[in-house]
Write a protein that holds these residues in place. Structure first.
Motif, PDB file in Angstrom:
ATOM      1  N   ARG A 188       0.914  -1.313  -0.199  1.00 20.15           N
ATOM      2  CA  ARG A 188      -0.080   0.169  -0.059  1.00 20.15           C
ATOM      3  C   ARG A 188       0.779   1.207  -0.088  1.00 20.15           C
ATOM      4  O   ARG A 188       0.578   2.291  -0.658  1.00 20.15           O
ATOM      5  CB  ARG A 188      -0.885   0.002   1.194  1.00 20.15           C
ATOM      6  N   ASP A 189       1.888   1.519   0.685  1.00 20.15           N
ATOM      7  CA  ASP A 189       2.815   2.509   0.859  1.00 20.15           C
ATOM      8  C   ASP A 189       3.603   2.779  -0.524  1.00 20.15           C
ATOM      9  O   ASP A 189       3.603   3.787  -1.021  1.00 20.15           O
ATOM     10  CB  ASP A 189       3.838   2.237   2.030  1.00 20.15           C
ATOM     11  N   ARG A 190       3.867   1.692  -0.966  1.00 19.44           N
ATOM     12  CA  ARG A 190       4.874   1.688  -2.329  1.00 19.44           C
ATOM     13  C   ARG A 190       3.814   2.272  -3.345  1.00 19.44           C
ATOM     14  O   ARG A 190       4.024   3.385  -4.306  1.00 19.44           O
ATOM     15  CB  ARG A 190       5.074   0.170  -2.932  1.00 19.44           C
ATOM     16  N   LEU A 191       2.502   1.740  -3.484  1.00 15.24           N
ATOM     17  CA  LEU A 191       1.321   2.515  -4.300  1.00 15.24           C
ATOM     18  C   LEU A 191       0.985   3.685  -4.327  1.00 15.24           C
ATOM     19  O   LEU A 191       0.999   4.421  -5.113  1.00 15.24           O
ATOM     20  CB  LEU A 191       0.290   1.457  -4.591  1.00 15.24           C
ATOM     21  N   LYS A 192       0.979   4.109  -3.042  1.00 13.62           N
ATOM     22  CA  LYS A 192       0.588   5.435  -2.476  1.00 13.62           C
ATOM     23  C   LYS A 192       1.857   6.485  -3.072  1.00 13.62           C
ATOM     24  O   LYS A 192       1.502   7.556  -3.631  1.00 13.62           O
ATOM     25  CB  LYS A 192       0.519   5.580  -1.338  1.00 13.62           C
ATOM     26  N   GLU A 193       3.130   5.890  -2.949  1.00 17.99           N
ATOM     27  CA  GLU A 193       4.406   7.044  -3.137  1.00 17.99           C
ATOM     28  C   GLU A 193       4.120   6.788  -4.716  1.00 17.99           C
ATOM     29  O   GLU A 193       4.440   8.104  -5.446  1.00 17.99           O
ATOM     30  CB  GLU A 193       5.320   6.274  -2.674  1.00 17.99           C
ATOM     31  N   GLU A 194       3.892   5.750  -5.422  1.00 19.61           N
ATOM     32  CA  GLU A 194       3.990   5.956  -6.853  1.00 19.61           C
ATOM     33  C   GLU A 194       3.082   6.909  -7.329  1.00 19.61           C
ATOM     34  O   GLU A 194       3.241   7.759  -8.377  1.00 19.61           O
ATOM     35  CB  GLU A 194       3.884   4.620  -7.425  1.00 19.61           C
ATOM     36  N   MET A 195       1.512   6.836  -6.835  1.00 22.15           N
ATOM     37  CA  MET A 195       0.593   7.703  -7.218  1.00 22.15           C
ATOM     38  C   MET A 195       0.941   9.069  -6.886  1.00 22.15           C
ATOM     39  O   MET A 195       0.626  10.070  -7.831  1.00 22.15           O
ATOM     40  CB  MET A 195      -0.644   7.403  -6.275  1.00 22.15           C
ATOM     41  N   GLU A 196       1.498   9.488  -5.768  1.00 24.11           N
ATOM     42  CA  GLU A 196       1.875  10.791  -5.397  1.00 24.11           C
ATOM     43  C   GLU A 196       3.020  11.334  -6.211  1.00 24.11           C
ATOM     44  O   GLU A 196       2.993  12.593  -6.800  1.00 24.11           O
ATOM     45  CB  GLU A 196       2.184  11.137  -3.921  1.00 24.11           C
ATOM     46  N   LYS A 197       3.854  10.566  -6.795  1.00 23.13           N
ATOM     47  CA  LYS A 197       4.986  10.605  -7.638  1.00 23.13           C
ATOM     48  C   LYS A 197       4.483  11.361  -9.248  1.00 23.13           C
ATOM     49  O   LYS A 197       4.836  12.124  -9.742  1.00 23.13           O
ATOM     50  CB  LYS A 197       6.173   9.530  -7.894  1.00 23.13           C
ATOM     51  N   ARG A 198       3.435  10.517  -9.430  1.00 28.52           N
ATOM     52  CA  ARG A 198       2.764  10.465 -10.685  1.00 28.52           C
ATOM     53  C   ARG A 198       2.027  11.944 -10.742  1.00 28.52           C
ATOM     54  O   ARG A 198       2.015  12.434 -11.739  1.00 28.52           O
ATOM     55  CB  ARG A 198       1.919   9.519 -11.159  1.00 28.52           C
ATOM     56  N   THR A 252       3.768  19.399 -12.530  1.00 29.75           N
ATOM     57  CA  THR A 252       4.685  20.148 -12.822  1.00 29.75           C
ATOM     58  C   THR A 252       4.974  20.047 -14.539  1.00 29.75           C
ATOM     59  O   THR A 252       5.947  20.390 -14.927  1.00 29.75           O
ATOM     60  CB  THR A 252       6.117  19.628 -12.376  1.00 29.75           C
ATOM     61  N   GLY A 253       4.217  19.332 -15.082  1.00 30.52           N
ATOM     62  CA  GLY A 253       4.504  19.261 -16.705  1.00 30.52           C
ATOM     63  C   GLY A 253       5.350  18.194 -17.198  1.00 30.52           C
ATOM     64  O   GLY A 253       5.825  18.081 -18.251  1.00 30.52           O
ATOM     65  N   LYS A 254       5.792  17.378 -16.193  1.00 33.20           N
ATOM     66  CA  LYS A 254       6.879  16.364 -16.522  1.00 33.20           C
ATOM     67  C   LYS A 254       6.252  14.905 -16.876  1.00 33.20           C
ATOM     68  O   LYS A 254       6.543  13.960 -15.986  1.00 33.20           O
ATOM     69  CB  LYS A 254       7.875  16.143 -15.470  1.00 33.20           C
ATOM     70  N   ASP A 255       5.440  15.072 -17.821  1.00 36.37           N
ATOM     71  CA  ASP A 255       4.435  13.690 -18.201  1.00 36.37           C
ATOM     72  C   ASP A 255       5.282  12.815 -18.905  1.00 36.37           C
ATOM     73  O   ASP A 255       6.032  13.351 -19.841  1.00 36.37           O
ATOM     74  CB  ASP A 255       3.360  14.180 -18.736  1.00 36.37           C
ATOM     75  N   THR A 256       5.647  11.801 -18.478  1.00 35.04           N
ATOM     76  CA  THR A 256       6.437  10.743 -18.818  1.00 35.04           C
ATOM     77  C   THR A 256       5.673   9.682 -19.740  1.00 35.04           C
ATOM     78  O   THR A 256       6.149   8.606 -20.146  1.00 35.04           O
ATOM     79  CB  THR A 256       6.936   9.720 -17.697  1.00 35.04           C
ATOM     80  N   VAL A 257       4.379  10.105 -20.361  1.00 34.54           N
ATOM     81  CA  VAL A 257       3.829   9.376 -21.302  1.00 34.54           C
ATOM     82  C   VAL A 257       4.450   9.075 -22.590  1.00 34.54           C
ATOM     83  O   VAL A 257       5.040  10.206 -23.390  1.00 34.54           O
ATOM     84  CB  VAL A 257       2.575   9.754 -21.540  1.00 34.54           C
TER      85      VAL A 257
END
Length: 542
Positions: A206-216, A222-227
């Motif tokens: 859960r903590d890992r997924l939450k961290e990835e979601m916040e980073k995304r 900030t406009g740094k879309d990695t798509v």
């Protein structure tokens, strides 16, 4: 109080309206409110044990009272902390229920003391039944002293031995390894450790997924879309050949020049979604940036999508795949950018003055005085409509199918100076000239070149404009020598408008069948194509 806002257990004060006051037990990760299935309402009513209270569809019980945090698996009913969140008296109950130890019940005496009474386990019930029926069940100590090959003692009231009874009714007997009579045995401890390990692993996930979601979310803000798009202007700008292949433009510099023309309009641009999109928005009046989240495609990529549609005529589904976006987004981009490009590039289609024509007059037109334009018509395939009347209006006898017809005029130097609005394929060339408005462009004394189909001398009587067309054979068997010479001269000069139309046909959207749902955009497409043709090198050397 709203329905289902507060936990129904006596002594539990958890209320979803006050999240800051929630009490979360150690075996629970997230507090949730669970409703009771209709078939279990009588059981939950007895478990709650509240006088005059019955479980209904609006009753909710929080996760603290379930072994697994909810009605899951082998523990579908609430059984923990049923008289308030007393952690000192109920931590043992969790181990008992999970490990399969003897369940206990609590009773309150008059003095307020809590007594815990053990219920009979399955093994004790089996032993009681065996003693009541006088089955000879040896004790553990006796079984250890008795040799394995010794015959069992006969039962006092039955002709069957205990061994025979176990073979016939083995479901009623439990081995010592299956019976747990101690809460602190190794089996219970091992199960408890496994559950704690699973809980810790779930929390880490859960903590890992939450961290990835916040980073995304931070990258998007900030406009740094990695798509990663399969196609991007950044992957094509290094090669002018690739730019020409995808857009029809000669170089990337020309692409940037077109983008610079429309860039000031982009922050206030309103994307087409429905008829309501035609109304002016407040941010357009105030000249502020359009509110809302950042768009998936950059402005340059949206321009690339539009030019690729015109040049290659790719389907919206394939464009959506190339740019890793939805089909609705591609449709929205095309419906918005085609009218915008048409409006901004229309200035490239210029009707020159007589003095400007003399500065760029090729030698092959020297024998024609005041040559102003060469005119011709072209047709583009159109999807056949289902209505017979509509089909008759756009059916072309020349092409033998439904078409859209366009009048094109070019200067002697080979640049497009006029394109008409789209008309049905059944309209004659003479009617196209009359309705297109090109007659207002001519000045007295001008000369125009055309094919035999443009028999428009009577339309030019108001202005003394000279029309040069090949002579008609009429009732003669063949042309005279002078007529043949005139026909060749007109054909040699008029062929350049065919070359200009050929450049327009290099854009695949002008050759493929145009769907009816894009018919309202075809006028814009023709103007864009004519403007892009004028950005190409001259067709006639000066």
């Amino acid at each position: 109080m709203g329905k289902g806002d507060r936990c129904a257990v006596f002594g539990c004060n958890n209320d979803r309206r006050y999240p800051e006051k929630l009490l979360i037990k150690d075996h629970v990760t997230t507090i949730k409110w669970h409703y009771c299935p209709p078939k279990s309402r009588r059981i939950w009513t007895k478990l709650l044990n509240r006088e005059g209270f019955e479980v209904t569809s609006n009753t909710r019980i929080c996760s603290n009272h379930f072994v697994l945090g909810g009605p899951h698996g082998q523990h579908p009913h609430p059984c923990l902390y049923m008289r308030g969140p007393d952690t000192s008296t109920h931590s043992l109950e969790i181990q008992e229920i999970i490990s399969g130890a003897e369940p206990t019940s609590t009773t309150t005496t008059r003095g307020g003391q809590v007594k815990r009474a053990k219920h009979e386990t399955r093994a004790s019930k089996v032993a009681k039944i065996s003693s009541d029926h006088c089955y000879d069940t040896p004790s553990v100590a006796a079984s250890e002293e008795m040799p394995l090959d010794s015959p069992p003692s006969p039962c006092r009231s039955s002709s069957f031995s205990c061994q025979d009874l176990k073979e016939e009714h083995g479901y009623a007997f439990m081995s010592e390894s299956e019976v747990c009579t101690c809460v602190k045995c190794e089996v219970c401890k091992r199960k408890w450790r496994d559950l704690e390990h699973d809980r810790d692993s779930l929390r880490e996930e859960r903590d890992r997924l939450k961290e990835e979601m916040e980073k995304r979310n931070s990258e998007v803000q900030t406009g740094k879309d990695t798509v990663n798009h399969i196609y991007d202007i950044e992957n094509l700008k290094h090669s002018d050949k690739l730019i020409h292949l995808h857009t029809g433009l000669a170089s990337y510099a020309l692409f940037i020049w077109i983008f610079s023309l429309i860039k000031p309009k982009l922050p206030y641009m309103q994307y087409f979604k429905s008829s309501q999109s035609q109304s002016t928005k407040s941010y357009q009046v105030r000249r502020t940036n359009k509110p809302g989240p950042k768009r998936l495609l950059s402005y340059q990529n949206e321009l690339l999508v539009t030019l690729m549609k015109i040049k290659l005529n790719l389907s919206e589904q394939f464009l959506a795949h190339l740019f890793s976006c939805g089909i609705s987004l591609i449709s929205q981009v095309l419906s918005t950018w085609l009218p915008l490009l048409s409006l901004e590039l229309r200035c490239l289609i210029h009707w020159p003055t007589r003095n400007e024509l003399k500065l760029y007059m090729p030698s092959c037109f020297a024998k024609y005085r005041n040559m102003s334009a060469i005119i011709d018509c072209t047709e583009v395939p159109l999807q056949r409509p289902s209505l017979a009347k509509a089909n008759s209006q756009i059916y072309s006898k020349y092409k033998g199918r439904a078409t859209a017809k366009i009048l094109v005029a070019c200067t002697p130097s080979g640049t497009i100076s006029f394109v008409s609005s789209v008309a049905g394929g059944n309209m004659s060339d003479k009617e196209m000239v009359k309705r297109s408005g090109i007659l207002d462009k001519f000045a007295p004394g001008d000369t125009i070149l055309a094919d035999r189909g443009f028999n428009i001398q009577e339309l030019l009587l108001d202005k003394p404009v000279r029309l040069e067309i090949p002579p008609f054979l009429k009732k003669k068997k063949q042309f005279s020598e002078s007529e043949n010479k005139t026909t060749k001269q007109v054909a040699n000069a008029r062929i350049h408008v065919e070359r200009v139309i050929g450049r327009m046909k290099d854009f695949n959207i002008m050759k493929a069948e145009l769907p009816l749902d894009m018919a309202d955009l075809f006028d814009h497409i023709v103007i864009i194509v004519a403007s892009l043709v004028n950005l190409q090198p001259p067709i006639i050397p000066l």
